[in-house]
Design a protein around this motif. Sequence first.
Motif, PDB file in Angstrom:
ATOM      1  N   ALA A  64      45.986  14.417 -36.337  1.00 56.35           N
ATOM      2  CA  ALA A  64      45.025  15.521 -36.420  1.00 56.35           C
ATOM      3  C   ALA A  64      45.765  16.857 -36.524  1.00 56.35           C
ATOM      4  CB  ALA A  64      44.116  15.522 -35.204  1.00 56.35           C
ATOM      5  N   ASP A  65      45.267  17.722 -37.379  1.00 52.69           N
ATOM      6  CA  ASP A  65      45.833  19.060 -37.567  1.00 52.69           C
ATOM      7  C   ASP A  65      45.341  19.958 -36.439  1.00 52.69           C
ATOM      8  OD1 ASP A  65      46.857  21.429 -38.439  1.00 52.69           O
ATOM      9  OD2 ASP A  65      45.776  21.444 -40.357  1.00 52.69           O
ATOM     10  N   ARG A  66      46.233  20.297 -35.542  1.00 53.33           N
ATOM     11  CA  ARG A  66      45.862  21.079 -34.367  1.00 53.33           C
ATOM     12  C   ARG A  66      45.645  22.558 -34.670  1.00 53.33           C
ATOM     13  NH1 ARG A  66      47.555  16.498 -32.867  1.00 53.33           N
ATOM     14  NH2 ARG A  66      47.399  15.628 -30.801  1.00 53.33           N
ATOM     15  N   SER A  67      45.844  22.961 -35.894  1.00 52.73           N
ATOM     16  CA  SER A  67      45.576  24.356 -36.249  1.00 52.73           C
ATOM     17  C   SER A  67      44.076  24.650 -36.250  1.00 52.73           C
ATOM     18  CB  SER A  67      46.181  24.694 -37.614  1.00 52.73           C
ATOM     19  OG  SER A  67      45.511  23.997 -38.644  1.00 52.73           O
ATOM     20  N   TYR A  68      43.256  23.609 -36.244  1.00 46.50           N
ATOM     21  CA  TYR A  68      41.807  23.787 -36.174  1.00 46.50           C
ATOM     22  C   TYR A  68      41.314  23.922 -34.735  1.00 46.50           C
ATOM     23  CZ  TYR A  68      41.662  22.594 -41.082  1.00 46.50           C
ATOM     24  OH  TYR A  68      41.846  22.589 -42.433  1.00 46.50           O
ATOM     25  N   GLY A  69      42.197  23.821 -33.789  1.00 48.52           N
ATOM     26  CA  GLY A  69      41.838  23.974 -32.378  1.00 48.52           C
ATOM     27  C   GLY A  69      42.255  22.762 -31.566  1.00 48.52           C
ATOM     28  N   GLN A  70      42.258  22.944 -30.275  1.00 52.59           N
ATOM     29  CA  GLN A  70      42.686  21.870 -29.374  1.00 52.59           C
ATOM     30  C   GLN A  70      41.672  20.736 -29.275  1.00 52.59           C
ATOM     31  OE1 GLN A  70      45.675  21.509 -27.909  1.00 52.59           O
ATOM     32  NE2 GLN A  70      46.220  23.255 -29.182  1.00 52.59           N
ATOM     33  N   LEU A  71      40.438  20.996 -29.619  1.00 62.04           N
ATOM     34  CA  LEU A  71      39.411  19.963 -29.541  1.00 62.04           C
ATOM     35  C   LEU A  71      39.365  19.075 -30.784  1.00 62.04           C
ATOM     36  CD1 LEU A  71      37.297  18.963 -27.587  1.00 62.04           C
ATOM     37  CD2 LEU A  71      35.683  20.571 -28.571  1.00 62.04           C
ATOM     38  N   TRP A  72      39.928  19.551 -31.885  1.00 62.13           N
ATOM     39  CA  TRP A  72      39.858  18.805 -33.140  1.00 62.13           C
ATOM     40  C   TRP A  72      40.441  17.390 -33.043  1.00 62.13           C
ATOM     41  CZ3 TRP A  72      37.238  17.813 -37.066  1.00 62.13           C
ATOM     42  CH2 TRP A  72      37.780  17.126 -38.150  1.00 62.13           C
ATOM     43  N   PRO A  73      41.567  17.176 -32.380  1.00 58.66           N
ATOM     44  CA  PRO A  73      42.057  15.782 -32.288  1.00 58.66           C
ATOM     45  C   PRO A  73      41.060  14.841 -31.627  1.00 58.66           C
ATOM     46  CG  PRO A  73      43.798  17.298 -31.704  1.00 58.66           C
ATOM     47  CD  PRO A  73      42.549  18.120 -31.836  1.00 58.66           C
ATOM     48  N   GLN A  74      40.342  15.310 -30.605  1.00 60.96           N
ATOM     49  CA  GLN A  74      39.331  14.477 -29.954  1.00 60.96           C
ATOM     50  C   GLN A  74      38.167  14.178 -30.900  1.00 60.96           C
ATOM     51  OE1 GLN A  74      39.310  12.895 -27.154  1.00 60.96           O
ATOM     52  NE2 GLN A  74      41.273  13.699 -26.522  1.00 60.96           N
ATOM     53  N   ILE A  75      37.744  15.200 -31.640  1.00 59.54           N
ATOM     54  CA  ILE A  75      36.627  15.020 -32.569  1.00 59.54           C
ATOM     55  C   ILE A  75      37.005  14.025 -33.664  1.00 59.54           C
ATOM     56  CG2 ILE A  75      35.203  16.183 -34.297  1.00 59.54           C
ATOM     57  CD1 ILE A  75      35.483  18.720 -32.498  1.00 59.54           C
ATOM     58  N   LEU A  76      38.187  14.201 -34.225  1.00 57.20           N
ATOM     59  CA  LEU A  76      38.644  13.297 -35.282  1.00 57.20           C
ATOM     60  C   LEU A  76      38.821  11.883 -34.754  1.00 57.20           C
ATOM     61  CD1 LEU A  76      39.512  13.041 -38.239  1.00 57.20           C
ATOM     62  CD2 LEU A  76      41.855  13.464 -37.461  1.00 57.20           C
ATOM     63  N   ALA A  77      39.453  11.751 -33.590  1.00 53.87           N
ATOM     64  CA  ALA A  77      39.687  10.419 -33.022  1.00 53.87           C
ATOM     65  C   ALA A  77      38.367   9.701 -32.743  1.00 53.87           C
ATOM     66  CB  ALA A  77      40.513  10.532 -31.743  1.00 53.87           C
ATOM     67  N   THR A  78      37.404  10.417 -32.201  1.00 51.29           N
ATOM     68  CA  THR A  78      36.103   9.815 -31.921  1.00 51.29           C
ATOM     69  C   THR A  78      35.415   9.368 -33.204  1.00 51.29           C
ATOM     70  OG1 THR A  78      35.868  11.200 -29.969  1.00 51.29           O
ATOM     71  CG2 THR A  78      33.873  10.200 -30.831  1.00 51.29           C
ATOM     72  N   SER A  79      35.434  10.220 -34.206  1.00 55.78           N
ATOM     73  CA  SER A  79      34.768   9.895 -35.476  1.00 55.78           C
ATOM     74  C   SER A  79      35.412   8.701 -36.165  1.00 55.78           C
ATOM     75  CB  SER A  79      34.805  11.112 -36.406  1.00 55.78           C
ATOM     76  OG  SER A  79      34.148  12.195 -35.817  1.00 55.78           O
ATOM     77  N   VAL A  80      36.719   8.701 -36.238  1.00 54.86           N
ATOM     78  CA  VAL A  80      37.421   7.609 -36.921  1.00 54.86           C
ATOM     79  C   VAL A  80      37.275   6.303 -36.133  1.00 54.86           C
ATOM     80  CG1 VAL A  80      39.690   6.785 -37.665  1.00 54.86           C
ATOM     81  CG2 VAL A  80      39.014   9.143 -38.116  1.00 54.86           C
ATOM     82  N   GLY A  81      37.436   6.367 -34.820  1.00 51.72           N
ATOM     83  CA  GLY A  81      37.301   5.164 -33.995  1.00 51.72           C
ATOM     84  C   GLY A  81      35.914   4.554 -34.086  1.00 51.72           C
ATOM     85  N   TYR A  82      34.900   5.397 -34.056  1.00 56.21           N
ATOM     86  CA  TYR A  82      33.521   4.928 -34.172  1.00 56.21           C
ATOM     87  C   TYR A  82      33.280   4.312 -35.545  1.00 56.21           C
ATOM     88  CZ  TYR A  82      28.409   5.079 -33.985  1.00 56.21           C
ATOM     89  OH  TYR A  82      27.086   4.747 -34.009  1.00 56.21           O
ATOM     90  N   GLY A  83      33.810   4.953 -36.579  1.00 54.79           N
ATOM     91  CA  GLY A  83      33.662   4.420 -37.933  1.00 54.79           C
ATOM     92  C   GLY A  83      34.320   3.066 -38.100  1.00 54.79           C
ATOM     93  N   VAL A  84      35.511   2.912 -37.548  1.00 52.21           N
ATOM     94  CA  VAL A  84      36.213   1.628 -37.632  1.00 52.21           C
ATOM     95  C   VAL A  84      35.443   0.549 -36.864  1.00 52.21           C
ATOM     96  CG1 VAL A  84      38.303   0.407 -36.904  1.00 52.21           C
ATOM     97  CG2 VAL A  84      38.479   2.596 -38.087  1.00 52.21           C
ATOM     98  N   PHE A  85      34.962   0.880 -35.675  1.00 53.47           N
ATOM     99  CA  PHE A  85      34.195  -0.084 -34.884  1.00 53.47           C
ATOM    100  C   PHE A  85      32.958  -0.553 -35.649  1.00 53.47           C
ATOM    101  CE2 PHE A  85      31.282  -1.415 -31.522  1.00 53.47           C
ATOM    102  CZ  PHE A  85      32.106  -2.193 -30.723  1.00 53.47           C
ATOM    103  N   LEU A  86      32.218   0.406 -36.221  1.00 53.82           N
ATOM    104  CA  LEU A  86      31.026   0.049 -36.985  1.00 53.82           C
ATOM    105  C   LEU A  86      31.362  -0.735 -38.247  1.00 53.82           C
ATOM    106  CD1 LEU A  86      28.713   3.181 -36.802  1.00 53.82           C
ATOM    107  CD2 LEU A  86      28.454   0.992 -35.651  1.00 53.82           C
ATOM    108  N   ALA A  87      32.428  -0.350 -38.931  1.00 54.33           N
ATOM    109  CA  ALA A  87      32.809  -1.050 -40.158  1.00 54.33           C
ATOM    110  C   ALA A  87      33.170  -2.506 -39.872  1.00 54.33           C
ATOM    111  CB  ALA A  87      33.971  -0.332 -40.829  1.00 54.33           C
TER     112      ALA A  87
END
Length: 103
Positions: A64-87
């Motif tokens: 995750a590109d941390r230049s978007y803020g400290q919360l961005w890695p959590q948002i990206l990780a949650t989205s990708v993990g959820y997508g993989v689980f559903l897929a």
Amino acid sequence: MSNVAAQPALALILFAPWFLILATLYWCYPRQPRDARRRLFDVAALALAFIGCLLSLHWSFGVADRSYGQLWPQILATSVGYGVFLAVLGGAFWLRRKLLVAR
């Protein structure tokens, strides 16, 4: 475990109740056939979904590109993990219908 080491797992902890609901629905429906092949297939599919989710959480948190803020890695990780689980569960549901249910 430090806070930095626990951060990738935070997304998994927050989504654990929803993952449990989805896993239960996957396990219960359709109700028949419920033989040993089906149970083995379901256990393997759920394990693969969980492992894929974990791996994608850690990977996406790391890239995750941390230049978007400290919360961005959590948002990206949650989205990708959820997508993989559903897929994985969606693919397993489709494959289970083709291989085990429609005999």
